[in-house]
Design an enzyme around this catalytic site. Sequence first.
Site, PDB file in Angstrom:
ATOM      1  N   ARG A 149      54.108  43.859  27.233  1.00  0.00           N
ATOM      2  CA  ARG A 149      55.217  43.679  28.167  1.00  0.00           C
ATOM      3  C   ARG A 149      56.266  44.734  27.830  1.00  0.00           C
ATOM      4  O   ARG A 149      56.392  45.167  26.676  1.00  0.00           O
ATOM      5  CB  ARG A 149      55.824  42.283  28.027  1.00  0.00           C
ATOM      6  CG  ARG A 149      54.850  41.134  28.264  1.00  0.00           C
ATOM      7  CD  ARG A 149      55.534  39.800  28.004  1.00  0.00           C
ATOM      8  NE  ARG A 149      54.658  38.662  28.245  1.00  0.00           N
ATOM      9  CZ  ARG A 149      53.916  38.076  27.313  1.00  0.00           C
ATOM     10  NH1 ARG A 149      53.968  38.519  26.053  1.00  0.00           N
ATOM     11  NH2 ARG A 149      53.141  37.041  27.607  1.00  0.00           N
ATOM     12  N   LYS A 172      56.653  36.439  23.471  1.00  0.00           N
ATOM     13  CA  LYS A 172      57.522  35.342  23.887  1.00  0.00           C
ATOM     14  C   LYS A 172      57.582  34.274  22.797  1.00  0.00           C
ATOM     15  O   LYS A 172      56.594  34.003  22.121  1.00  0.00           O
ATOM     16  CB  LYS A 172      57.010  34.726  25.191  1.00  0.00           C
ATOM     17  CG  LYS A 172      57.150  35.643  26.406  1.00  0.00           C
ATOM     18  CD  LYS A 172      56.701  34.940  27.665  1.00  0.00           C
ATOM     19  CE  LYS A 172      56.939  35.797  28.903  1.00  0.00           C
ATOM     20  NZ  LYS A 172      56.503  35.109  30.142  1.00  0.00           N
ATOM     21  N   HIS A 240      55.348  46.500  34.516  1.00  0.00           N
ATOM     22  CA  HIS A 240      54.513  45.323  34.259  1.00  0.00           C
ATOM     23  C   HIS A 240      53.133  45.465  34.894  1.00  0.00           C
ATOM     24  O   HIS A 240      52.161  44.857  34.427  1.00  0.00           O
ATOM     25  CB  HIS A 240      55.205  44.064  34.778  1.00  0.00           C
ATOM     26  CG  HIS A 240      54.710  42.812  34.120  1.00  0.00           C
ATOM     27  ND1 HIS A 240      54.910  42.538  32.782  1.00  0.00           N
ATOM     28  CD2 HIS A 240      54.013  41.754  34.607  1.00  0.00           C
ATOM     29  CE1 HIS A 240      54.362  41.377  32.465  1.00  0.00           C
ATOM     30  NE2 HIS A 240      53.813  40.873  33.566  1.00  0.00           N
ATOM     31  N   ARG A 243      50.524  46.545  32.494  1.00  0.00           N
ATOM     32  CA  ARG A 243      49.929  45.440  31.712  1.00  0.00           C
ATOM     33  C   ARG A 243      48.842  44.743  32.529  1.00  0.00           C
ATOM     34  O   ARG A 243      47.766  44.425  32.011  1.00  0.00           O
ATOM     35  CB  ARG A 243      51.030  44.465  31.307  1.00  0.00           C
ATOM     36  CG  ARG A 243      50.564  43.181  30.626  1.00  0.00           C
ATOM     37  CD  ARG A 243      51.788  42.401  30.180  1.00  0.00           C
ATOM     38  NE  ARG A 243      51.536  40.989  29.950  1.00  0.00           N
ATOM     39  CZ  ARG A 243      51.151  40.475  28.793  1.00  0.00           C
ATOM     40  NH1 ARG A 243      50.935  41.271  27.766  1.00  0.00           N
ATOM     41  NH2 ARG A 243      50.979  39.178  28.654  1.00  0.00           N
ATOM     42  N   HIS A 266      48.844  35.294  25.681  1.00  0.00           N
ATOM     43  CA  HIS A 266      49.027  34.135  26.549  1.00  0.00           C
ATOM     44  C   HIS A 266      48.849  32.848  25.745  1.00  0.00           C
ATOM     45  O   HIS A 266      47.894  32.709  24.977  1.00  0.00           O
ATOM     46  CB  HIS A 266      48.009  34.138  27.691  1.00  0.00           C
ATOM     47  CG  HIS A 266      48.309  35.141  28.754  1.00  0.00           C
ATOM     48  ND1 HIS A 266      47.356  35.599  29.641  1.00  0.00           N
ATOM     49  CD2 HIS A 266      49.461  35.778  29.085  1.00  0.00           C
ATOM     50  CE1 HIS A 266      47.911  36.480  30.466  1.00  0.00           C
ATOM     51  NE2 HIS A 266      49.181  36.595  30.150  1.00  0.00           N
ATOM     52  N   TYR A 275      43.219  36.750  36.025  1.00  0.00           N
ATOM     53  CA  TYR A 275      42.669  38.092  36.129  1.00  0.00           C
ATOM     54  C   TYR A 275      41.228  38.105  36.613  1.00  0.00           C
ATOM     55  O   TYR A 275      40.724  39.147  37.027  1.00  0.00           O
ATOM     56  CB  TYR A 275      42.806  38.823  34.796  1.00  0.00           C
ATOM     57  CG  TYR A 275      44.247  39.169  34.504  1.00  0.00           C
ATOM     58  CD1 TYR A 275      44.885  40.192  35.203  1.00  0.00           C
ATOM     59  CD2 TYR A 275      44.988  38.457  33.577  1.00  0.00           C
ATOM     60  CE1 TYR A 275      46.215  40.485  34.982  1.00  0.00           C
ATOM     61  CE2 TYR A 275      46.321  38.742  33.347  1.00  0.00           C
ATOM     62  CZ  TYR A 275      46.927  39.757  34.051  1.00  0.00           C
ATOM     63  OH  TYR A 275      48.245  40.038  33.839  1.00  0.00           O
TER      64      TYR A 275
END
Length: 294
Positions: A149, A172, A240, A243, A266, A275
């Site tokens: 990211r 994150k 983004h 990515r 994730h 995806y």
Amino acid sequence: MEDLPARYAEHLIRDRRRSIHTVRAYRATAQRLVNFLQHHLGGAVGRSELREITAADLRAFLARRRGDGLSNASAARELSAARAFLEWAGGEGSAPRLKGPRVRKGVPRAIAPHEAVALAEEVAQEAREPWVGQRDWALLLLLYGAGLRIGEALTLTGAALPLGETLLVTGKRDKQRVVPLIPPVRSALEAYVAAAPWSPEPDVALFRGVRGGPLSPGVVRAKVRAARGALNLPSRTTPHALRHSFATHLLGRGADLRALQELLGHASLSSTQIYTAVDAAHLLDVYRNAHPRG
């Protein structure tokens, strides 16, 4: 009266380790809700008043926000943030249940490998100083070549040096993961570090602006926006999107979904499974463009 939105923001930072962008958005929603309720209920709003909020009150708030022009997706996010604030203020289970607007899930669209490289080249060539061009080239290659990211890349510090075959990334909620550095990305990063006018420091941002401070994501997005216009690339071409392209192209080459989940950082496999739809959409695009009856 207690400043509940401010206290809530402190909770998100201290206890939930949310990003500064998430905290800013959630605090803004909490403030909007409190302001609305003060007029809606006709008085000051504290924790006791928030515990008594009904689904009708929350529906009225959402209707007011929809009147401001919010889309279904934005309204759904606003409702989710408002309920999270109410849960914090009144205790678990205190927020009224309210079905949000139906949101059609979009599929992230990747760009082709040659487009990703052309984008990075265009941004680098437009730089006013050679070292800035090398910085931009290295940064965009890192996004595409390692699936970072933009915020993850810009929070890297000199502690990442010297570079090896892998890179430790903080994502994150401060969750760390290890991503491989392919030789072209590593070479671009090393060339940037060698050309930069500042020596890398362990506690200072690796990617710096022209004045020496941390590079702003807004600067990167503006550069990409200008480059995609020059190359006539679609509006979905953002930092983004690099990515997304990383994930889509790996999946298309047979990458394992679980391994891809770890590479992307994730928390849930469901976030990675989107995806599979991206890859199917890409194949459909190829079919439509190549098949004589497409």
